[in-house]
Write an enzyme that holds these catalytic residues in place. Sequence first.
Site, PDB file in Angstrom:
ATOM      1  N   SER A 122       0.822  -1.205   0.000  1.00 30.89           N
ATOM      2  CA  SER A 122       0.000   0.000   0.000  1.00 30.89           C
ATOM      3  C   SER A 122       0.854   1.252   0.000  1.00 30.89           C
ATOM      4  O   SER A 122       1.961   1.273   0.562  1.00 30.89           O
ATOM      5  CB  SER A 122      -0.903   0.015   1.235  1.00 30.89           C
ATOM      6  OG  SER A 122      -1.544   1.263   1.393  1.00 30.89           O
ATOM      7  N   TYR A 146      -1.482  -0.377   9.837  1.00 31.82           N
ATOM      8  CA  TYR A 146      -1.684  -1.028   8.532  1.00 31.82           C
ATOM      9  C   TYR A 146      -0.457  -0.830   7.647  1.00 31.82           C
ATOM     10  O   TYR A 146       0.093  -1.795   7.089  1.00 31.82           O
ATOM     11  CB  TYR A 146      -2.927  -0.443   7.870  1.00 31.82           C
ATOM     12  CG  TYR A 146      -3.162  -0.870   6.445  1.00 31.82           C
ATOM     13  CD1 TYR A 146      -3.604  -2.157   6.152  1.00 31.82           C
ATOM     14  CD2 TYR A 146      -2.966   0.017   5.389  1.00 31.82           C
ATOM     15  CE1 TYR A 146      -3.836  -2.550   4.844  1.00 31.82           C
ATOM     16  CE2 TYR A 146      -3.198  -0.365   4.081  1.00 31.82           C
ATOM     17  CZ  TYR A 146      -3.640  -1.640   3.811  1.00 31.82           C
ATOM     18  OH  TYR A 146      -3.865  -2.028   2.509  1.00 31.82           O
ATOM     19  N   LYS A 150       2.249  -3.706   6.370  1.00 32.20           N
ATOM     20  CA  LYS A 150       2.523  -3.914   4.951  1.00 32.20           C
ATOM     21  C   LYS A 150       4.026  -3.810   4.668  1.00 32.20           C
ATOM     22  O   LYS A 150       4.572  -4.590   3.878  1.00 32.20           O
ATOM     23  CB  LYS A 150       1.753  -2.900   4.107  1.00 32.20           C
ATOM     24  CG  LYS A 150       0.264  -3.196   3.999  1.00 32.20           C
ATOM     25  CD  LYS A 150       0.005  -4.504   3.284  1.00 32.20           C
ATOM     26  CE  LYS A 150      -1.455  -4.772   3.037  1.00 32.20           C
ATOM     27  NZ  LYS A 150      -1.697  -6.054   2.333  1.00 32.20           N
TER      28      LYS A 150
END
Length: 322
Positions: A122, A146, A150
Site C-alpha cells: 500500500s 496497517y 505492509k
Amino acid sequence: MRVLITGGGGFLGQKLARALGTTGQLRGQPITQLTLADLAAPAPLTLPFPATNTACNITDPADVQTLMAQPFDVIFHLAAIVSGQAEADFDLGLNVNLFGTLNLLQAARTHANAPVVVYASSIAAHGGEEPAHIVDGVELNPQTSYGTQKVMGELLLNDMTRRGMVDGRGLRLPTVTIRPGRANAAASSFMSSIFRDTLQGETSNCPVAPDYPIYHTAPRTVVANLIHAANLNCADFGTNRCINLPGRSDTVAQMIAAMTDVTGPDAENRITWHPDAAVQTIVKGWRGHCTPTKALALGFAQDASFADTVRWFLADDIAKAP
C-alpha cells in the site's frame, strides 16, 4: 499453470479472477487451475478453466499448509485487514497482515519451485518525515499500523526472494477508487463512497476538505497491473522487489468535478461535508503525490483521468435497479 488468489472473495480478487478467465493464461502458459481463498469460501465464478473456491484462515498456519499442500506457480496475495480496522484493532491487523503473510510465504517455500508471489502492499507505506512528493528510493516511514504491517511484509518478501524461496513482486497500491459494493472499515472508504453511493442515489459524507489530495487508481487499472507484475521477468525488478504503482494525484474537488462532467450535478449534490477527526488523523499522514519512475519504466499502467474511472464504474459496477 496453477494460480492462487488470497482475498479471493473481495472485489479485487473477484475482478482479478474474471480478468484471468478472459486471458486464460499467465506467464505465457495456459491456466490449468485457479484457487480463490478467503475467510469464507468465495462465490463460484464461471471460468474457462477449473476453479476451486475455498475457506482459509491465513492466521492459522495449519490452514495455510492445507491450502498449499500442492504447489502453486503464481500467488496473488490480496488478503488483508484494511487501514481503519487495523488501526482500531492492533492484534487483528498484526495477525492477518503480518503473520498471515508470513504463514503464506512459509508454506510457499516448502515446495521445490519458487512461486511468483504478487503481494498487494500500500501507498500507506509512506508518511511521516518523508517528503510530501514521493519518489522511488525514499526511506519508508508509515504512520499507521496497517502501513507498518505492509512494510514488514515487503521486507519478508524481499528477503525470501533474495534467498530463492519465492519470486516476489510487491506493489504499493494507490487508493483504489471507485470500489463497488458497500463501505468497509478502511480510512479511505470515503474516497469511493462519495462517488459510488451518490451515483447510486444515496448521500455520502466527505470527512476531509475539498483540497485534500488523493493518490488514486481505478479498479480496472490495478487489476491490469497485478497481472502485469506476475508476467514480468524477475530480473526486471532488480534487488528491490517492492515498488510504488502508478496513480493519479487529484484533489477531492477535482475528482468531484470530473464526476460532474461525466454525469451531471445530481451526484455532487448528495455529498455532505462533516469533518471526521479519526479519519483525518489517518489519511492526512498519507502522501498525495508520487512519481513512480521504476514502475512506469517497467510498463505498469497509469490512469489518464478520473473521468475514465467514473465511466468504468458506470459500465462495470454501478448497482442496477431491480
